[in-house]
Design an enzyme around this catalytic site. Sequence first.
Site, mmCIF file in Angstrom:
data_model
loop_
_atom_site.group_PDB
_atom_site.id
_atom_site.type_symbol
_atom_site.label_atom_id
_atom_site.label_comp_id
_atom_site.label_asym_id
_atom_site.label_seq_id
_atom_site.Cartn_x
_atom_site.Cartn_y
_atom_site.Cartn_z
ATOM 1 N N HIS A 261 0.791 -1.162 0.066
ATOM 2 C CA HIS A 261 0.020 -0.021 0.008
ATOM 3 C C HIS A 261 1.010 1.272 0.033
ATOM 4 O O HIS A 261 1.908 1.359 -0.964
ATOM 5 C CB HIS A 261 -0.972 -0.300 1.135
ATOM 6 C CG HIS A 261 -2.172 0.785 1.367
ATOM 7 N ND1 HIS A 261 -2.547 1.734 0.226
ATOM 8 C CD2 HIS A 261 -2.887 1.036 2.156
ATOM 9 C CE1 HIS A 261 -3.568 2.427 0.766
ATOM 10 N NE2 HIS A 261 -3.869 1.933 1.861
ATOM 11 N N HIS A 301 -1.906 -2.126 -9.863
ATOM 12 C CA HIS A 301 -2.966 -1.406 -8.971
ATOM 13 C C HIS A 301 -4.324 -2.319 -9.137
ATOM 14 O O HIS A 301 -4.678 -2.818 -10.149
ATOM 15 C CB HIS A 301 -3.212 -0.012 -9.601
ATOM 16 C CG HIS A 301 -4.159 0.533 -8.339
ATOM 17 N ND1 HIS A 301 -5.465 0.562 -8.206
ATOM 18 C CD2 HIS A 301 -3.710 1.582 -7.234
ATOM 19 C CE1 HIS A 301 -5.732 1.488 -7.231
ATOM 20 N NE2 HIS A 301 -4.637 1.871 -6.703
ATOM 21 N N ASP A 357 2.893 5.569 -6.708
ATOM 22 C CA ASP A 357 4.091 5.416 -6.003
ATOM 23 C C ASP A 357 5.439 5.358 -6.831
ATOM 24 O O ASP A 357 6.530 5.332 -6.245
ATOM 25 C CB ASP A 357 4.232 4.128 -5.054
ATOM 26 C CG ASP A 357 3.150 4.332 -3.884
ATOM 27 O OD1 ASP A 357 2.970 5.434 -3.397
ATOM 28 O OD2 ASP A 357 2.358 3.269 -3.772
HETATM 29 N N1 CMC Z 1 5.148 -6.727 -10.381
HETATM 30 C C1 CMC Z 1 5.060 -7.861 -11.056
HETATM 31 N N2 CMC Z 1 3.816 -8.810 -11.124
HETATM 32 C C2 CMC Z 1 2.803 -8.212 -10.734
HETATM 33 C C3 CMC Z 1 2.757 -6.677 -9.938
HETATM 34 C C4 CMC Z 1 4.078 -6.096 -10.100
HETATM 35 N N3 CMC Z 1 4.106 -5.015 -9.414
HETATM 36 N N4 CMC Z 1 1.632 -6.566 -9.705
HETATM 37 C C5 CMC Z 1 0.946 -7.488 -9.876
HETATM 38 N N5 CMC Z 1 1.465 -8.441 -10.591
HETATM 39 C C6 CMC Z 1 1.104 -9.616 -11.379
HETATM 40 C C7 CMC Z 1 0.745 -10.682 -10.358
HETATM 41 O O1 CMC Z 1 1.970 -11.726 -9.763
HETATM 42 C C8 CMC Z 1 -0.301 -11.395 -10.833
HETATM 43 O O2 CMC Z 1 0.276 -12.251 -12.093
HETATM 44 P P1 CMC Z 1 -0.500 -13.769 -11.999
HETATM 45 O O3 CMC Z 1 -1.644 -13.591 -12.676
HETATM 46 O O4 CMC Z 1 0.549 -14.511 -13.041
HETATM 47 O O5 CMC Z 1 -0.387 -14.409 -10.578
HETATM 48 C C9 CMC Z 1 -1.036 -10.540 -11.419
HETATM 49 O O6 CMC Z 1 -0.108 -9.441 -11.904
HETATM 50 C C10 CMC Z 1 -2.285 -9.821 -10.675
HETATM 51 O O7 CMC Z 1 -1.687 -9.462 -9.448
HETATM 52 P P2 CMC Z 1 -2.451 -9.321 -8.213
HETATM 53 O O8 CMC Z 1 -1.484 -9.781 -7.068
HETATM 54 O O9 CMC Z 1 -3.515 -10.474 -8.144
HETATM 55 O O10 CMC Z 1 -2.930 -8.060 -8.313
HETATM 56 P P3 CMC Z 1 -3.704 -7.197 -7.019
HETATM 57 O O11 CMC Z 1 -4.754 -6.246 -7.610
HETATM 58 O O12 CMC Z 1 -4.034 -8.132 -5.722
HETATM 59 O O13 CMC Z 1 -2.314 -6.146 -6.592
HETATM 60 C C11 CMC Z 1 -1.116 -4.453 -6.187
HETATM 61 C C12 CMC Z 1 -2.475 -4.844 -6.663
HETATM 62 C C13 CMC Z 1 -0.986 -3.094 -6.018
HETATM 63 C C14 CMC Z 1 -0.824 -5.129 -4.556
HETATM 64 C C15 CMC Z 1 0.227 -5.221 -6.745
HETATM 65 O O14 CMC Z 1 0.013 -4.745 -8.472
HETATM 66 C C16 CMC Z 1 1.452 -4.919 -6.191
HETATM 67 O O15 CMC Z 1 1.981 -5.715 -5.430
HETATM 68 N N6 CMC Z 1 2.108 -3.847 -6.990
HETATM 69 C C17 CMC Z 1 3.340 -3.517 -6.149
HETATM 70 C C18 CMC Z 1 3.230 -2.540 -5.040
HETATM 71 C C19 CMC Z 1 2.747 -1.099 -5.426
HETATM 72 O O16 CMC Z 1 3.219 -0.607 -5.887
HETATM 73 N N7 CMC Z 1 1.767 -1.070 -4.218
HETATM 74 C C20 CMC Z 1 1.342 0.432 -4.507
HETATM 75 C C21 CMC Z 1 -0.360 0.508 -4.805
HETATM 76 S S1 CMC Z 1 -0.980 2.084 -5.314
HETATM 77 C C22 CMC Z 1 -0.900 2.892 -4.012
HETATM 78 C C23 CMC Z 1 -1.324 2.457 -2.862
HETATM 79 O O17 CMC Z 1 -2.552 1.598 -2.502
HETATM 80 O O18 CMC Z 1 -1.178 2.590 -1.765
#
Ligand code: CMC
Length: 422
Positions: A261, A301, A357
């Site tokens: 987050h 996201h 971010d």
């Molecule tokens: N790098 C590599 N792969 C990713 C990333 C990433 N940053 N984000 C998602 N994926 C992949 C993930 O491995 C999955 O692949 P597969 O379908 O093959 O398993 C697919 O994309 C979907 O990911 P998810 O984890 O199911 O998606 P989510 O909606 O649960 O997660 C997220 C959203 C923001 C937690 C995630 O994109 C992430 O961990 N990003 C990196 C951390 C980040 O930048 N966070 C800030 C978010 S915005 C500001 C805030 O919320 O504060």
Amino acid sequence: MPETITITDDRTGKQITVPITDGVFPASAVRELDPSLYIYDPAYMQTAACKSSITYLDGENGILRYRGYPIEQLASKSTYLEVAYLLLNGELPDAAQLAMWKHEVTNHTYIHENMRKRFVDGFHYDAHPMGMFVSSLAALGTFYNDAKDIDDKASRDKQILRLIAKTPTLASMAYRFSAGLPFVYPDNDLSFPGNFLNMMWKIGEYNIDPRLERAMDVLFILHADHEQNCGTTAMRVVGSSHADPYTSAAAAASALYGPLHGGANEAVVRMLTDIGHIDNVPAFIEEVKGGKGSRLMGFGHRVYKNYDPRATIIKKTAYDVFEVTGKNPLLDIALKLEETALSDPYFVDRKLYPNVDFYSGLIYQAMGFPVSMFTVLFAIPRTVGWLAHWQELLADKDQKISRPRQWYTGVEARDYIPMTSR
Ligand code: CMC
């Protein structure tokens, strides 16, 4: 023709038809069908937990609006305090309302001396500023017993004012303590971001470059609210038990602390530093794709399946800041990472784009903030978003104490076995 959805319980043949409004249908339909039936929705991915009129977010098209106003217009024309008023009251203030609002916020920036001398000074010398900030929010509430009176509008308004005004003071206090520097008192002749920057870096006369002051204000505007994110949901869940707003905000800040987050801005700069050189970018991307290393922090996201509109504004703001501070050497690595990821099918297919971010940490670092302060910088303006949602929650007749159910997967009832028989 009204849109409806009909759900059939194949076990009983019972059918229920309910309206779909704005793409949402009431879960009470399931209750009507069979009160012992539950929807399994981990992380609330398909659940609208409340009605809200604060922030509109269209993740497919990369649209973000506060109370109907596009984020791009607010970021280029408004100020954080005006946006805070808008988020809380639903309308932009007129000149007199804005002047009064600024005056009131300015008059609540001081914190009780015991907070600094006894509470913050009691932390270990290497305490993380965000950990200090989270606990300071909860501790602050103990100074205001009137905060418990959440049914009284005058009291609610007072706490909202206090929280918005005091978060920059708490933030700078956490930083100055962790840096071993003496506390700087608020200077109420300065703007909201100017006062914060002054409390961070005071070196005699006020000498913050107005371009940096404006950049800080823009970053505050962009981070002010983002509908039902993890931190805001924590605020609503804790607030639904009628806890006071300081305690609820401390819960929201705790959620924001996590690296998935608000902690991601810190993680981005650490990641860029580890990558070290643009030549190492392709290998890093391969590691991410192979699931061996970390995720590409600052990318992806839950809601945006397009470029995060805040990231577009932040990227532009970064160049404004670098004109004053000089370019952050990590920028080239970030640009190369973005270019590489956006042309790689792994990221394209999963609709992973830079989020808020990805570039914000580069700005903060160029402005001189230590990495450990980045999430605190996110929390200062997000406080108004939490409070706007808290207000909305308390006024919402549909809301009750948050209490989801579970899908029990444990063992059935069994008899206790005495130790001697095990
Ligand atoms: N790098 C590599 N792969 C990713 C990333 C990433 N940053 N984000 C998602 N994926 C992949 C993930 O491995 C999955 O692949 P597969 O379908 O093959 O398993 C697919 O994309 C979907 O990911 P998810 O984890 O199911 O998606 P989510 O909606 O649960 O997660 C997220 C959203 C923001 C937690 C995630 O994109 C992430 O961990 N990003 C990196 C951390 C980040 O930048 N966070 C800030 C978010 S915005 C500001 C805030 O919320 O504060």
